[in-house]
Design an enzyme around this catalytic site. Sequence first.
Site, mmCIF file in Angstrom:
data_model
loop_
_atom_site.group_PDB
_atom_site.id
_atom_site.type_symbol
_atom_site.label_atom_id
_atom_site.label_comp_id
_atom_site.label_asym_id
_atom_site.label_seq_id
_atom_site.Cartn_x
_atom_site.Cartn_y
_atom_site.Cartn_z
ATOM 1 N N GLU A 23 -12.710 23.614 -4.496
ATOM 2 C CA GLU A 23 -12.263 23.893 -3.122
ATOM 3 C C GLU A 23 -11.315 25.094 -3.123
ATOM 4 O O GLU A 23 -11.389 25.961 -2.249
ATOM 5 C CB GLU A 23 -11.571 22.652 -2.552
ATOM 6 C CG GLU A 23 -11.024 22.809 -1.157
ATOM 7 C CD GLU A 23 -12.064 22.721 -0.059
ATOM 8 O OE1 GLU A 23 -12.822 21.745 -0.003
ATOM 9 O OE2 GLU A 23 -12.116 23.659 0.769
ATOM 10 N N HIS A 82 -19.294 20.002 -8.544
ATOM 11 C CA HIS A 82 -19.580 19.681 -7.146
ATOM 12 C C HIS A 82 -20.846 20.415 -6.733
ATOM 13 O O HIS A 82 -20.874 21.656 -6.740
ATOM 14 C CB HIS A 82 -18.377 20.170 -6.321
ATOM 15 C CG HIS A 82 -18.443 19.865 -4.878
ATOM 16 N ND1 HIS A 82 -18.884 20.769 -3.948
ATOM 17 C CD2 HIS A 82 -18.112 18.752 -4.198
ATOM 18 C CE1 HIS A 82 -18.817 20.227 -2.747
ATOM 19 N NE2 HIS A 82 -18.352 19.007 -2.859
ATOM 20 N N ASP A 102 -20.301 15.434 -8.398
ATOM 21 C CA ASP A 102 -19.987 15.109 -7.007
ATOM 22 C C ASP A 102 -21.076 15.710 -6.128
ATOM 23 O O ASP A 102 -21.186 16.933 -5.995
ATOM 24 C CB ASP A 102 -18.607 15.680 -6.636
ATOM 25 C CG ASP A 102 -17.464 14.862 -7.231
ATOM 26 O OD1 ASP A 102 -17.719 13.708 -7.651
ATOM 27 O OD2 ASP A 102 -16.335 15.365 -7.264
ATOM 28 N N ARG A 142 -20.966 10.688 -7.668
ATOM 29 C CA ARG A 142 -20.396 10.404 -6.352
ATOM 30 C C ARG A 142 -21.293 10.986 -5.282
ATOM 31 O O ARG A 142 -21.813 12.099 -5.436
ATOM 32 C CB ARG A 142 -19.006 11.032 -6.251
ATOM 33 C CG ARG A 142 -18.343 10.729 -4.921
ATOM 34 C CD ARG A 142 -17.586 11.911 -4.355
ATOM 35 N NE ARG A 142 -18.429 13.019 -3.961
ATOM 36 C CZ ARG A 142 -17.969 14.156 -3.433
ATOM 37 N NH1 ARG A 142 -16.674 14.332 -3.282
ATOM 38 N NH2 ARG A 142 -18.793 15.128 -3.089
ATOM 39 N N THR A 176 -14.202 17.386 6.720
ATOM 40 C CA THR A 176 -14.542 18.775 6.405
ATOM 41 C C THR A 176 -13.865 19.790 7.309
ATOM 42 O O THR A 176 -13.568 20.901 6.897
ATOM 43 C CB THR A 176 -16.081 18.915 6.520
ATOM 44 O OG1 THR A 176 -16.664 17.914 5.694
ATOM 45 C CG2 THR A 176 -16.563 20.286 6.119
ATOM 46 N N HIS A 203 -11.506 13.171 1.097
ATOM 47 C CA HIS A 203 -11.314 14.625 1.003
ATOM 48 C C HIS A 203 -10.957 15.095 2.410
ATOM 49 O O HIS A 203 -11.741 14.896 3.333
ATOM 50 C CB HIS A 203 -12.624 15.250 0.521
ATOM 51 C CG HIS A 203 -12.626 16.747 0.478
ATOM 52 N ND1 HIS A 203 -12.437 17.454 -0.694
ATOM 53 C CD2 HIS A 203 -12.809 17.681 1.453
ATOM 54 C CE1 HIS A 203 -12.509 18.762 -0.438
ATOM 55 N NE2 HIS A 203 -12.734 18.923 0.860
ATOM 56 N N HIS A 205 -9.319 18.121 5.133
ATOM 57 C CA HIS A 205 -8.848 19.487 5.425
ATOM 58 C C HIS A 205 -7.633 19.466 6.343
ATOM 59 O O HIS A 205 -7.341 18.475 7.006
ATOM 60 C CB HIS A 205 -10.002 20.315 5.988
ATOM 61 C CG HIS A 205 -10.854 20.847 4.880
ATOM 62 N ND1 HIS A 205 -10.738 22.131 4.398
ATOM 63 C CD2 HIS A 205 -11.783 20.239 4.106
ATOM 64 C CE1 HIS A 205 -11.582 22.292 3.393
ATOM 65 N NE2 HIS A 205 -12.235 21.164 3.200
ATOM 66 N N HIS A 300 26.041 16.289 7.013
ATOM 67 C CA HIS A 300 25.091 15.889 5.963
ATOM 68 C C HIS A 300 25.745 16.072 4.600
ATOM 69 O O HIS A 300 25.652 15.205 3.731
ATOM 70 C CB HIS A 300 23.829 16.764 5.997
ATOM 71 C CG HIS A 300 22.923 16.458 7.133
ATOM 72 N ND1 HIS A 300 21.559 16.531 7.034
ATOM 73 C CD2 HIS A 300 23.180 16.058 8.401
ATOM 74 C CE1 HIS A 300 21.009 16.201 8.191
ATOM 75 N NE2 HIS A 300 21.972 15.928 9.032
HETATM 76 C C1 HCA Z 1 -17.823 22.033 0.876
HETATM 77 C C2 HCA Z 1 -17.408 20.978 1.834
HETATM 78 C C3 HCA Z 1 -16.422 19.969 1.347
HETATM 79 C C4 HCA Z 1 -17.038 18.923 0.463
HETATM 80 C C5 HCA Z 1 -16.187 17.723 0.232
HETATM 81 C C6 HCA Z 1 -16.818 16.621 -0.592
HETATM 82 C C7 HCA Z 1 -15.863 19.334 2.620
HETATM 83 O O1 HCA Z 1 -17.105 23.033 0.773
HETATM 84 O O2 HCA Z 1 -18.846 21.890 0.249
HETATM 85 O O3 HCA Z 1 -17.689 16.909 -1.401
HETATM 86 O O4 HCA Z 1 -16.398 15.476 -0.432
HETATM 87 O O5 HCA Z 1 -14.740 19.603 2.986
HETATM 88 O O6 HCA Z 1 -16.621 18.587 3.234
HETATM 89 O O7 HCA Z 1 -15.356 20.603 0.656
HETATM 90 CU CU CU Z 2 -13.533 20.700 1.624
#
Ligand code: HCA
Ligand code: CU
Length: 392
Positions: A23, A82, A102, A142, A176, A203, A205, A300
């Site tokens: 990532e 991944h 993954d 996964r 995501t 996961h 963002h 403080h």
């Molecule tokens: C990506 C998207 C991902 C995958 C996350 C995951 C996301 O860049 O491929 O594999 O669980 O945010 O959905 O990072």
């Molecule tokens: Cu991601």
Amino acid sequence: MIPNPLVRARVDSLRLIDTTLREGEQFAGACFAFEDKVEIARHLDAFGVDYIELTSPVSSSQSRRDLERIAALGLRAKVLTHVRCRADDARAAIESGAQGVDLVIGTSSLLRRFSHGKDIEQILAEAVEVIQLVASHGLEVRFSGEDSFRSELADLLWLYRAAEVAGAHRVGVADTVGVADPLTVFDVVRTVRGTVRCDIEFHGHNDTGCAVANAFAAFQAGATHVDTSVLGIGERNGITSLGAFVARLYVVDSEAVRGRYDLASLRELERYVARLAGVEVPFNNPVTGPCAFTHRAGIHAKAMLAEPSTYEVLDPGHFGLERSIDVAHRLTGWNAVRHRAGQLAIALDEQGARELTLRIKALADVRAISEDDVDALLRDATASGAVPEAVR
Ligand code: HCA
Ligand code: CU
């Protein structure tokens, strides 16, 4: 908040999957050379994360070579790669030497329509085949539904059940686009927890600043694995930050966290990745931000000097850091000023400290002052005898 004892008991068993090398590579400006990746991987391994996720071997030849070499380093952390949930990608992942794969495929209608064009039935059939392929090679596998929070929950549950039956060790719930909030995450992950018996990864963002809170909510709801990256770097403004998330866990069970992670190496790890990514450690970064342990207001400072836990839930010493009391401003108080005098080996009684504090405030009302100004005032006052009982 007093942490739920059941959550507390699980801090020790939570697994961190750091994805700085996957990532994080998607963060604008990040371009890691092989040596950089090795250094980051070794740092992460020493810090104590359980998994290190790397970019897909089909992304580029360099990505494949780097993955093969990092998987062969013999790190304590497991190396994952991944890949898209496709047989050809999975075969490349299997050949790479990674210990786990993954798999990801978009499950929201937006991604189904605009990304890969497959319907849920096709996704399921392909996922089952690919999961079986990876599992048959003895690798950890996964399956994750990309854009989980804009996918139909019924679709996700159906896919996750099938993935588990096909041999997936873990299913991934992915926010995501950073659209989820902690209560929604809690609800969804708890529902998934009630549907599958395998491990659950989250996961998330950070588009709306919820990534750490969402990851924590996922953990509270029963997620067994959480994705992080150093400083949270990732696509757009990134994901759950490793340091911030570990700080969150520390608040729940500091002993377990200190036993598992080398907290004192966090600052160096973040500085290293920041340099490579071409960013500064953010001013408000948890733990390692430049002011994370700087106390300012007089009221403080007074309490802090008597008992640091009054205004600190993280002990800076556990992270190899120190707290500081900022005296050079108009909000200062005489306790802080007296403390500063003590650091300079100047003894001040209360009366002296109060008088000096008024002078510091008066000066700070006229212009911005520094600690040097305060020190000069302290020394002047001592030298001129203006401050009673000062030790000369
Ligand atoms: C990506 C998207 C991902 C995958 C996350 C995951 C996301 O860049 O491929 O594999 O669980 O945010 O959905 O990072
Ligand atoms: Cu991601």
